[in-house]
Enzyme design. Sequence first.
Site, short mmCIF file in Angstrom:
data_model
loop_
_atom_site.label_atom_id
_atom_site.label_comp_id
_atom_site.label_asym_id
_atom_site.label_seq_id
_atom_site.Cartn_x
_atom_site.Cartn_y
_atom_site.Cartn_z
N SER A 193 8.81 13.11 -34.13
CA SER A 193 9.04 12.04 -35.09
C SER A 193 7.88 12.01 -36.08
O SER A 193 6.85 12.66 -35.86
CB SER A 193 9.16 10.69 -34.37
OG SER A 193 9.41 9.64 -35.28
N LEU A 194 8.07 11.27 -37.17
CA LEU A 194 6.97 11.09 -38.11
C LEU A 194 5.84 10.29 -37.47
O LEU A 194 4.66 10.65 -37.57
CB LEU A 194 7.48 10.38 -39.37
CG LEU A 194 6.44 9.98 -40.42
CD1 LEU A 194 5.71 11.20 -40.97
CD2 LEU A 194 7.10 9.19 -41.55
N TYR A 195 6.21 9.23 -36.76
CA TYR A 195 5.20 8.38 -36.12
C TYR A 195 5.84 7.53 -35.04
O TYR A 195 7.07 7.44 -34.94
CB TYR A 195 4.51 7.48 -37.15
CG TYR A 195 5.40 6.39 -37.72
CD1 TYR A 195 5.26 5.07 -37.30
CD2 TYR A 195 6.36 6.68 -38.69
CE1 TYR A 195 6.06 4.07 -37.82
CE2 TYR A 195 7.17 5.68 -39.21
CZ TYR A 195 7.01 4.38 -38.78
OH TYR A 195 7.81 3.39 -39.29
N GLY A 197 5.66 3.57 -33.77
CA GLY A 197 5.16 2.26 -34.17
C GLY A 197 4.32 1.59 -33.10
O GLY A 197 4.13 2.12 -32.00
N THR A 198 3.84 0.40 -33.42
CA THR A 198 2.89 -0.27 -32.52
C THR A 198 3.40 -1.64 -32.05
O THR A 198 2.64 -2.43 -31.51
CB THR A 198 1.54 -0.47 -33.24
OG1 THR A 198 1.75 -1.24 -34.44
CG2 THR A 198 0.92 0.87 -33.60
N HIS A 288 8.07 15.82 -40.48
CA HIS A 288 9.15 14.87 -40.72
C HIS A 288 10.35 15.10 -39.82
O HIS A 288 11.39 14.46 -39.96
CB HIS A 288 9.57 14.96 -42.20
CG HIS A 288 10.28 13.76 -42.71
ND1 HIS A 288 11.60 13.79 -43.14
CD2 HIS A 288 9.87 12.47 -42.86
CE1 HIS A 288 11.94 12.58 -43.55
NE2 HIS A 288 10.94 11.76 -43.39
N LYS A 290 12.90 14.86 -36.77
CA LYS A 290 13.28 13.78 -35.84
C LYS A 290 14.23 14.37 -34.80
O LYS A 290 15.43 14.52 -35.06
CB LYS A 290 13.99 12.63 -36.57
CG LYS A 290 13.45 12.23 -37.95
CD LYS A 290 12.04 11.86 -38.02
CE LYS A 290 11.54 11.60 -39.42
NZ LYS A 290 12.30 10.71 -40.28
N ASP A 295 16.09 16.31 -20.86
CA ASP A 295 16.68 17.37 -20.04
C ASP A 295 17.53 18.29 -20.92
O ASP A 295 17.00 18.98 -21.75
CB ASP A 295 17.46 16.78 -18.88
CG ASP A 295 16.53 16.17 -17.82
OD1 ASP A 295 15.31 16.50 -17.84
OD2 ASP A 295 17.00 15.37 -16.99
#
Length: 624
Positions: A193-195, A197-198, A288, A290, A295
């Site tokens: 993924s790009l990032y 989140g928090t 970028h 995703k 499995d």
Amino acid sequence: MLVPAPYSSTAWSLRAAHLRPPGGKLRLRGGSASPPGSRAPPVSARAVVNKVLARRKRKRRVSMAAAATATAAAAAAGPVFWRRLLGLLPGRPGLAALLGRLSDRLGRNRDRRRRRPPWLLLAPLLSPAVPHVTSPPCCLCPEGVHRFQWIRNLVPEFGVSSSHVRVLSSPAEFFELMKGQIKVAKRRVVMASLYLGTGPLEQELVDCLESTLEKSLQTKFPSDLRVSILLDFTRGSRGRKNSRTMLLPLLQRFPEQVRVSLFHTPNLRGLLRLLIPERFNETIGLQHIKVYLFDNSVVLSGANLSDSYFTNRQDRYVFLQDCPEIADFFTELVDAVGDVSLQLQGDDTVQVVEGMVHPYKGDRAAYCKAANKRVMDVINSARTRQQMLHAQTFHSNSLLTQEDAAAAGDQRPAPDTWIYPLIQMKPFEIQIDEIVTETLLTEAERGAKVYLTTGYFNLTQAYMDLVLGTRAEYQILLASPEVNGFFGAKGVAGAIPAAYVHIERQFYSEVCSLGQQERVQLQEYWRRGWTFHAKGLWLYLAGSSLPCLTLIGSPNFGYRSVHRDLEAQIAIVTESRALQQQLHQEQAQLYLRSGAVSSATFEQPSRQVKLWVKMVTPLIKNFF
């Protein structure tokens, strides 16, 4: 059978490798169709370019003034692959050179806009020729079943049953599926993924990973479970609390089972890296891709691992259930990108994989060459494996029919759906997705319908030329300013929606100037309290009410996706009416929440773009 085309990492060789469907009509763009049995001599891409150059030379003899006009027009009308060849020149050595080339490109774009209309119809004519089929297809294999099998000359082809493919519709469904798949994973969890989140929802996802890892340690036998996470370095490091700090507890507690890789673009280095502040440094290039894998099941999407993507940010998602070959491919792809990335350590430092060139401290050319080899090895080895599997499945005994094989105990159903992974990593000179997308747009015939959607409407010049210069009907879905992800952002980022409005208005004006409002239509997505991030394409063949092909994944069809970032999506080609109906329903639900764009759209007060935004947009449009 088909003659396999040798793969080359250069765009020239890839474009020459396309094949027509067996038994189908073979024609040059704009030429007459040849009967299935005829064999007209193929016209190579190089021959087409030579003809263009010869035409230019003849025009130079007229006069110096006429030559200048003719050359500019020819450059504007040149085939897509010729313009792409210009992009194969060596990289820009510095910021000054970068700005200089941007200025040159803007000048050429202005010239193209002034001279484009008379030449647009030449775009399909000047596209590369297609090699012939040398013999009839085998009756035991699915060769010749669909017209898109030329894609397998570039990437591996995975034949699956449509019952293993499920289209998801909402962020909540996407989030719940991922949590459920993590909880039952036994062997591997791979997430790119790009990032990350928090917020609390992201923490819930991390807790699921931690719980699954804990269970794996409580088994009687040593656990094989491995967790691999690939994120972008700059985006994942933004702020004091970030993706790295979210994942540190997993790394510290399960160091032998968890790997976190942070991709750092090789284009952000030296003085540029020191001067560009946080957040703005993300414009140079990103990871970028995703892909979410559990499995033998895979989710392909454009959604990131962030709370809005789990609640009220509309995207697209497809779940490939129990597809081991596809899961193996994307595991190897993420591992390959991870190997050329920085490795997060338990103390929040990063290290390079032993023996690998540093992405921004080492030699750029050496790093990109090593990265190209690592990724292309994955693509080529998977392609070879799939060819061997195909031969074993359909050619191991030429006298054994599929019904006989099923009676003998081979329960694998004949595929009615084909998956093609399309990779775009221009920093590493890998341009497969760009080539396939351009070819699909070129090949779309009169009567076909293309539904194209992007959350950030900023098409490359090549894609715009093909949309305006080919015969298919286009319905382009884009985000209204209010559902743009940057709407209401602080600082300069808050002006980005207005910049997209300016780009949209320029494109709409060009459509109108060419009188193509009926063939090329724009629609804006709007939904109260939501943002829009869906991207992809649905292709309806002439006379069909259901799509036979879709593209789904991370690319946005813009300059960044083609030139700066690492991207991956899949082409799904299906003959299954049930899956076609799923794809059609997905498309219809997205377009249902949209309104048609007209001249009146840009007269609304919310669509008024400030003068400084109009002036700056041409300079920065290639960075967002």
